[in-house]
Design a protein around this motif. Structure first.
Motif, PDB file in Angstrom:
ATOM      1  N   UNK A  72      -3.362  -1.533  -0.208  1.00  0.00           N
ATOM      2  CA  UNK A  72      -3.386  -1.134  -1.613  1.00  0.00           C
ATOM      3  C   UNK A  72      -4.589  -0.226  -1.893  1.00  0.00           C
ATOM      4  N   UNK A  73      -5.743  -0.578  -1.322  1.00  0.00           N
ATOM      5  CA  UNK A  73      -6.946   0.237  -1.534  1.00  0.00           C
ATOM      6  C   UNK A  73      -6.719   1.660  -1.033  1.00  0.00           C
ATOM      7  N   UNK A  74      -6.067   1.783   0.119  1.00  0.00           N
ATOM      8  CA  UNK A  74      -5.822   3.116   0.674  1.00  0.00           C
ATOM      9  C   UNK A  74      -4.759   3.866  -0.124  1.00  0.00           C
ATOM     10  N   UNK A  75      -3.757   3.127  -0.624  1.00  0.00           N
ATOM     11  CA  UNK A  75      -2.765   3.762  -1.495  1.00  0.00           C
ATOM     12  C   UNK A  75      -3.454   4.295  -2.749  1.00  0.00           C
ATOM     13  N   UNK A  76      -4.372   3.487  -3.289  1.00  0.00           N
ATOM     14  CA  UNK A  76      -5.073   3.880  -4.508  1.00  0.00           C
ATOM     15  C   UNK A  76      -5.946   5.105  -4.294  1.00  0.00           C
ATOM     16  N   UNK A  77      -6.366   5.349  -3.038  1.00  0.00           N
ATOM     17  CA  UNK A  77      -7.181   6.533  -2.760  1.00  0.00           C
ATOM     18  C   UNK A  77      -6.321   7.785  -2.589  1.00  0.00           C
ATOM     19  N   UNK A  78      -4.994   7.602  -2.624  1.00  0.00           N
ATOM     20  CA  UNK A  78      -4.111   8.762  -2.501  1.00  0.00           C
ATOM     21  C   UNK A  78      -3.834   9.152  -1.062  1.00  0.00           C
ATOM     22  N   UNK A  79      -3.885   8.166  -0.155  1.00  0.00           N
ATOM     23  CA  UNK A  79      -3.629   8.459   1.254  1.00  0.00           C
ATOM     24  C   UNK A  79      -2.147   8.194   1.550  1.00  0.00           C
ATOM     25  N   UNK A  80      -1.550   9.068   2.395  1.00  0.00           N
ATOM     26  CA  UNK A  80      -0.105   9.012   2.596  1.00  0.00           C
ATOM     27  C   UNK A  80       0.309   7.798   3.428  1.00  0.00           C
ATOM     28  N   UNK A  81       1.564   7.377   3.269  1.00  0.00           N
ATOM     29  CA  UNK A  81       2.054   6.185   3.962  1.00  0.00           C
ATOM     30  C   UNK A  81       1.949   6.291   5.490  1.00  0.00           C
ATOM     31  N   UNK A 134      -5.978  -4.221   1.546  1.00  0.00           N
ATOM     32  CA  UNK A 134      -6.537  -3.031   2.212  1.00  0.00           C
ATOM     33  C   UNK A 134      -5.552  -1.874   2.086  1.00  0.00           C
ATOM     34  N   UNK A 152      -0.189   7.887   7.300  1.00  0.00           N
ATOM     35  CA  UNK A 152      -1.609   7.732   7.642  1.00  0.00           C
ATOM     36  C   UNK A 152      -2.033   6.270   7.476  1.00  0.00           C
TER      37      UNK A 152
END
Lengths: 223, 339
Positions: free
Chosen positions: A127-136, A125, A138
């Motif tokens: 990783x999915x958010x990292x892949x969307x370009x969301x900051x650490x 999960x 957040x």
């Protein structure tokens, strides 16, 4: 006058005062322990090898500190840090004097429980958010802490119960509370009824905290 | 749209350095769907994670829509990642959030206004066909429905590129088909460029324009889907083709049949599928074709027919018959028996 009325007349004010003291000690030290323990838990999860902020030094240092503090029994810790307590709050006795050792005792425990709660969150999960370009930051707040909520609540429940246990020893520095009442009157002065009454109140207290914690965790858990 | 240039990825393991991906080049044009197929451990998962830099390649460059993302600093990389959607084998949804929130939360975190978030969530829930499930939690959904939510989440950011990391591998065949239909629809109607990795040949068959076969970190064969299905060159490719159609006969059987004539695989593509060529062959030449196996494979861009025949007759007549077939656009391949 019945025996029960006699007992309540004599002891209720004292028991009432002790309950309030216990609540004060648990409430205040839990608040500070959470403020230290949760960020510390997040720190040891995020600085782990392979995680977003991996940092071997910080990870091992925080681990070491947590382990050292957790190895010391509360009764020893209480006396061991007397100078520090005095320096920090100006006194070593009473409710005020016991808050410092209680926080130091509980915070690393909470950090460990937070660590295991946060590690339960699937890496995918994040990783999915990292892949969307969301900051650490957040991701920490909206993914990691959010998904770990049920386990965090259970962990805090466990910490609260263990904190109540630790406050029993607070009597040593004159902070009062239920444990101290049971010890001084129940044990030293052999007022068996007082001991039974306080133990009964402690059982009810622990039971209710655990049930509330369980119910809250179940409500937050959606699977 | 997606260009991978000489991508190499090394990992440090206890037994020294391991090259998971070796010098891979991929070029996906806008609006196309390309697929990488390989067995587990072939390095395809590492490769696709290099595209959005979840793994940083040791060597090589990644270009998305002309921008080299490999050299971008983190804040700019984050912006670039907004335009690269990704779906996973394990769905990776928030368990504690409803279907609606699973799509809405990333949008909110990316700074979209409340009204815009609502419009997008509703739009993409409708595209994936889950409008009525918006209040459900992931645990109340089937695997296929969870993947639909994940697809809607990826689409809601309106990406130019969609990466699919074994998105159908955890699903049953029927659900796989419906997800593939959805990906096909996304590709056609929204014009999103797709790069996927899989170990299932039917995924390639159904939605890919171009195929890369990967083994031990290297691309061992690449071609358009039609050419790969008609003229597979590498052994691994042939093995994968066998998983969707019986292509091979045992060499013992072929040896027995070779006594009376040649065993040949005929491949029909496009026009040649429509003609009764085998009937003509038996009229024109002194040969009798006997059909051993036959199948037809529907690809995204065409149909490929495969027939394995036993041509009974004299050697020169058989040869003439095969030449006639080749002249009419049929691919022929002699199957070898035991030597």
């Amino acid at each position: 006058m019945s025996r029960f009325e006699q007992f309540t007349n004599q002891w209720l004010p004292i028991i009432g005062k002790s309950v309030i003291e216990t609540f004060q000690m648990v409430g205040i030290s839990l608040l500070f322990a959470v403020l230290i323990g949760i960020p510390l838990g997040i720190l040891i999860v995020l600085t782990r090898p392979g995680q977003a902020l991996q940092n071997k030094f910080l990870y091992q240092l925080s681990n070491l500190i947590i382990n050292i503090v957790r190895s010391i029994p509360f009764i020893i810790l209480l006396f061991f840090i007397l100078p520090f307590t005095k320096h920090l709050v100006g006194t070593t006795i009473g409710v005020k004097g016991v808050i410092v050792p209680l926080v130091i005792y509980t915070a690393p425990y909470i950090a460990r429980l937070m660590e295991s709660a946060l590690l339960e969150v699937e890496n995918g999960v994040i990783e999915a958010y990292t892949a969307m370009g969301i900051s650490t930051p957040a991701i920490i707040w909206h993914v990691l802490l959010r998904e770990a909520r049920p386990s965090i609540v259970l962990g805090l429940t466990i910490s609260t119960v263990s904190l109540i246990g630790a406050t029993a020893m607070a009597g040593m520095v004159g902070a009062g509370g239920l444990g101290d009442l049971a010890y001084r009157f129940g044990h030293l002065r052999y007022e068996v009824d007082v001991m039974y009454a306080t133990v009964f109140i402690l059982i009810i207290l622990v039971q209710s905290i655990q049930s509330i914690g369980n119910r809250l965790a179940a409500r937050l858990k959606k699977d | 749209m997606i260009v991978l240039e000489n991508i190499t990825k090394e990992f440090n393991s206890k037994s020294g350095k391991v090259k998971a991906v070796k010098n891979v080049n991929i070029h996906v044009k806008k609006g196309e769907t390309h697929g990488v197929i390989g067995y587990s451990g072939a390095g395809k998962s590492t490769l696709i994670r290099c595209v959005n830099l979840l793994e940083k390649p040791t060597e090589g460059k990644v270009f998305i829509n002309g921008v080299e993302t490999t050299s971008l600093p983190l804040p700019k990389l984050r912006v670039a990642r907004n335009k690269i959607g990704m779906i996973f084998q394990g769905f990776n949804l928030l368990k504690t959030a409803t279907v609606y929130d699973n799509i809405a939360i990333p949008l909110k975190l990316l700074g979209y206004k409340k009204e815009e978030v609502k419009i997008r969530v509703e739009k993409y829930l409708e595209i994936v066909g889950l409008t009525d499930k918006h209040k459900n939690y992931p645990s109340q959904l089937s695997g296929g429905q969870k993947q639909r939510v994940a697809i809607a989440r990826a689409l809601a950011q309106e990406p130019e590129v969609l990466l699919s990391d074994e998105a159908t591998s955890a699903l049953d065949p029927e659900t796989t088909d419906s997800i593939l239909d959805l990906l096909l629809k996304i590709n056609k109607e929204l014009g999103i460029t797709i790069l996927l990795i899989t170990h299932e040949m039917n995924v390639i068959q159904k939605i890919c324009d171009h195929v890369y076969v990967m083994e031990n970190g290297e691309v061992v064969e690449q071609n358009t889907a039609i050419n790969l299905f008609t003229k597979p060159a590498h052994l691994t490719t042939k093995k994968f083709l066998n998983t969707i159609s019986q292509r091979n006969l045992s060499s013992t059987l072929i040896s027995q049949l070779n006594v009376t004539g040649a065993v040949t695989r005929l491949t029909f593509v496009g026009e040649s599928t429509g003609k009764p060529l085998l009937a003509e062959v038996s009229k024109k030449f002194n040969v009798q074709p006997n059909i051993l196996t036959a199948n037809i494979i529907e690809l995204k861009n065409g149909i490929v027919g495969n027939i394995v025949i036993h041509l009974i007759g004299d050697k020169d007549q058989v040869q003439a018959a095969l030449t006639f077939l080749e002249e009419h656009g049929v691919g022929t391949e002699d199957l070898e028996g035991q030597s």
